[in-house]
Design a protein around this motif. Sequence first.
Motif, mmCIF file in Angstrom:
data_model
loop_
_atom_site.group_PDB
_atom_site.id
_atom_site.type_symbol
_atom_site.label_atom_id
_atom_site.label_comp_id
_atom_site.label_asym_id
_atom_site.label_seq_id
_atom_site.Cartn_x
_atom_site.Cartn_y
_atom_site.Cartn_z
ATOM 1 N N PHE A 274 0.794 -1.214 0.000
ATOM 2 C CA PHE A 274 0.000 0.000 0.000
ATOM 3 C C PHE A 274 0.835 1.277 0.000
ATOM 4 C CE2 PHE A 274 -3.817 -2.265 0.493
ATOM 5 C CZ PHE A 274 -3.546 -3.322 1.333
ATOM 6 N N SER A 275 2.039 1.213 0.494
ATOM 7 C CA SER A 275 2.802 2.438 0.687
ATOM 8 C C SER A 275 3.441 2.962 -0.591
ATOM 9 C CB SER A 275 3.902 2.219 1.739
ATOM 10 O OG SER A 275 4.920 1.391 1.221
ATOM 11 N N GLY A 276 3.842 2.056 -1.470
ATOM 12 C CA GLY A 276 4.498 2.488 -2.691
ATOM 13 C C GLY A 276 5.927 2.948 -2.461
ATOM 14 N N GLU A 277 6.453 2.800 -1.260
ATOM 15 C CA GLU A 277 7.820 3.217 -0.948
ATOM 16 C C GLU A 277 8.693 1.998 -0.718
ATOM 17 O OE1 GLU A 277 8.403 6.226 2.075
ATOM 18 O OE2 GLU A 277 6.253 6.544 2.105
ATOM 19 N N ASP A 278 9.981 2.174 -0.931
ATOM 20 C CA ASP A 278 10.944 1.143 -0.562
ATOM 21 C C ASP A 278 10.995 1.107 0.961
ATOM 22 O OD1 ASP A 278 13.053 -0.602 -0.267
ATOM 23 O OD2 ASP A 278 14.570 0.832 -0.924
ATOM 24 N N GLU A 279 10.795 -0.054 1.535
ATOM 25 C CA GLU A 279 10.723 -0.192 2.994
ATOM 26 C C GLU A 279 11.983 0.308 3.698
ATOM 27 O OE1 GLU A 279 8.259 -1.036 5.216
ATOM 28 O OE2 GLU A 279 7.229 -0.586 3.365
ATOM 29 N N ASN A 280 13.153 0.052 3.128
ATOM 30 C CA ASN A 280 14.387 0.453 3.793
ATOM 31 C C ASN A 280 14.646 1.953 3.709
ATOM 32 O OD1 ASN A 280 15.237 -2.051 4.887
ATOM 33 N ND2 ASN A 280 15.770 -2.692 2.823
ATOM 34 N N MET A 281 13.839 2.669 2.945
ATOM 35 C CA MET A 281 13.996 4.113 2.840
ATOM 36 C C MET A 281 13.153 4.852 3.874
ATOM 37 S SD MET A 281 16.249 4.328 0.541
ATOM 38 C CE MET A 281 16.264 6.064 0.199
ATOM 39 N N LYS A 282 12.230 4.157 4.534
ATOM 40 C CA LYS A 282 11.374 4.799 5.533
ATOM 41 C C LYS A 282 12.202 5.126 6.769
ATOM 42 C CE LYS A 282 6.928 2.823 4.384
ATOM 43 N NZ LYS A 282 5.939 3.828 4.656
ATOM 44 N N PRO A 283 11.922 6.255 7.415
ATOM 45 C CA PRO A 283 12.663 6.589 8.632
ATOM 46 C C PRO A 283 12.242 5.703 9.803
ATOM 47 C CG PRO A 283 10.982 8.229 8.189
ATOM 48 C CD PRO A 283 10.984 7.287 7.025
ATOM 49 N N CYS A 284 13.111 5.615 10.775
ATOM 50 C CA CYS A 284 12.852 4.850 11.989
ATOM 51 C C CYS A 284 11.697 5.493 12.760
ATOM 52 C CB CYS A 284 14.120 4.826 12.839
ATOM 53 S SG CYS A 284 13.917 4.076 14.466
ATOM 54 N N PHE A 285 10.762 4.691 13.202
ATOM 55 C CA PHE A 285 9.615 5.158 13.988
ATOM 56 C C PHE A 285 10.076 5.835 15.280
ATOM 57 C CE2 PHE A 285 6.656 4.079 17.500
ATOM 58 C CZ PHE A 285 5.537 4.782 17.080
ATOM 59 N N ILE B 132 6.812 -3.163 14.308
ATOM 60 C CA ILE B 132 5.766 -2.149 14.265
ATOM 61 C C ILE B 132 4.712 -2.494 13.219
ATOM 62 C CG2 ILE B 132 7.064 -0.663 12.685
ATOM 63 C CD1 ILE B 132 5.835 1.699 14.380
ATOM 64 N N HIS B 133 3.462 -2.291 13.588
ATOM 65 C CA HIS B 133 2.354 -2.443 12.656
ATOM 66 C C HIS B 133 2.201 -1.151 11.860
ATOM 67 C CE1 HIS B 133 0.364 -6.204 13.990
ATOM 68 N NE2 HIS B 133 1.082 -5.968 15.061
ATOM 69 N N PHE B 134 1.726 -1.284 10.638
ATOM 70 C CA PHE B 134 1.534 -0.142 9.752
ATOM 71 C C PHE B 134 0.737 0.982 10.425
ATOM 72 C CE2 PHE B 134 -1.391 1.844 6.646
ATOM 73 C CZ PHE B 134 -0.463 2.631 5.995
ATOM 74 N N GLY B 135 -0.366 0.658 11.068
ATOM 75 C CA GLY B 135 -1.228 1.669 11.695
ATOM 76 C C GLY B 135 -0.509 2.464 12.767
ATOM 77 N N ALA B 136 0.335 1.804 13.555
ATOM 78 C CA ALA B 136 1.089 2.497 14.603
ATOM 79 C C ALA B 136 2.105 3.441 13.985
ATOM 80 C CB ALA B 136 1.787 1.487 15.508
ATOM 81 N N GLU B 137 2.714 3.017 12.897
ATOM 82 C CA GLU B 137 3.703 3.866 12.233
ATOM 83 C C GLU B 137 3.040 5.123 11.686
ATOM 84 O OE1 GLU B 137 7.727 2.852 10.014
ATOM 85 O OE2 GLU B 137 5.975 2.002 9.022
ATOM 86 N N VAL B 138 1.848 4.967 11.146
ATOM 87 C CA VAL B 138 1.106 6.109 10.626
ATOM 88 C C VAL B 138 0.718 7.061 11.760
ATOM 89 C CG1 VAL B 138 -1.065 6.792 9.527
ATOM 90 C CG2 VAL B 138 0.257 4.894 8.593
ATOM 91 N N MET B 139 0.332 6.503 12.921
ATOM 92 C CA MET B 139 -0.079 7.322 14.075
ATOM 93 C C MET B 139 1.084 8.136 14.647
ATOM 94 S SD MET B 139 -2.512 4.584 16.042
ATOM 95 C CE MET B 139 -2.750 5.602 17.484
#
Length: 143
Positions: free
Chosen positions: A8-19, A49-56
């Motif tokens: 769903f994100s369309g991003e490379d997972e390793n490019m996301k910042p640390c929660f 981490i679950h997707f929803g928590a990361e978004v929150m």
Amino acid sequence: MWRGYEVFSGEDENMKPCFICGKETENRENVGVPFLIKVSCKRCGTFQIHFGAEVMGLGEHEHQRYILSGYNRERTYLGLPILTFNESNLESNLDDVFSSIVYPRTLPEKLDRIIGYIGDRSEYIGHRVPLDMQNDYPITYSK
């Protein structure tokens, strides 16, 4: 194959910042449960981490990132169970975690953490243990 929320994100997972610290992660991988990602960060250690928590996000605890970073880093190097953040209990879970953390506040307490960390990694007296100040500052719960 199911790859968590990457679908769903369309991003490379390793490019996301640390929660936790908000900086780049070392590795992010699906753990086989939908929407659950295992994150490895040089500064913060390992957590799930679950997707929803990361978004929150961290919400009211945003200004305490350094405490959570130090706490999780310490748990990781002590080999304690991995923390899991999910959206259903994120706020209460964070409240419980922050209220239970006893972290170093004075310079002598922070020095004790550094000495303990070096001691845990030393193979013998005088063994050189490198400290990377760009990544190891959470050891003392510093910003």
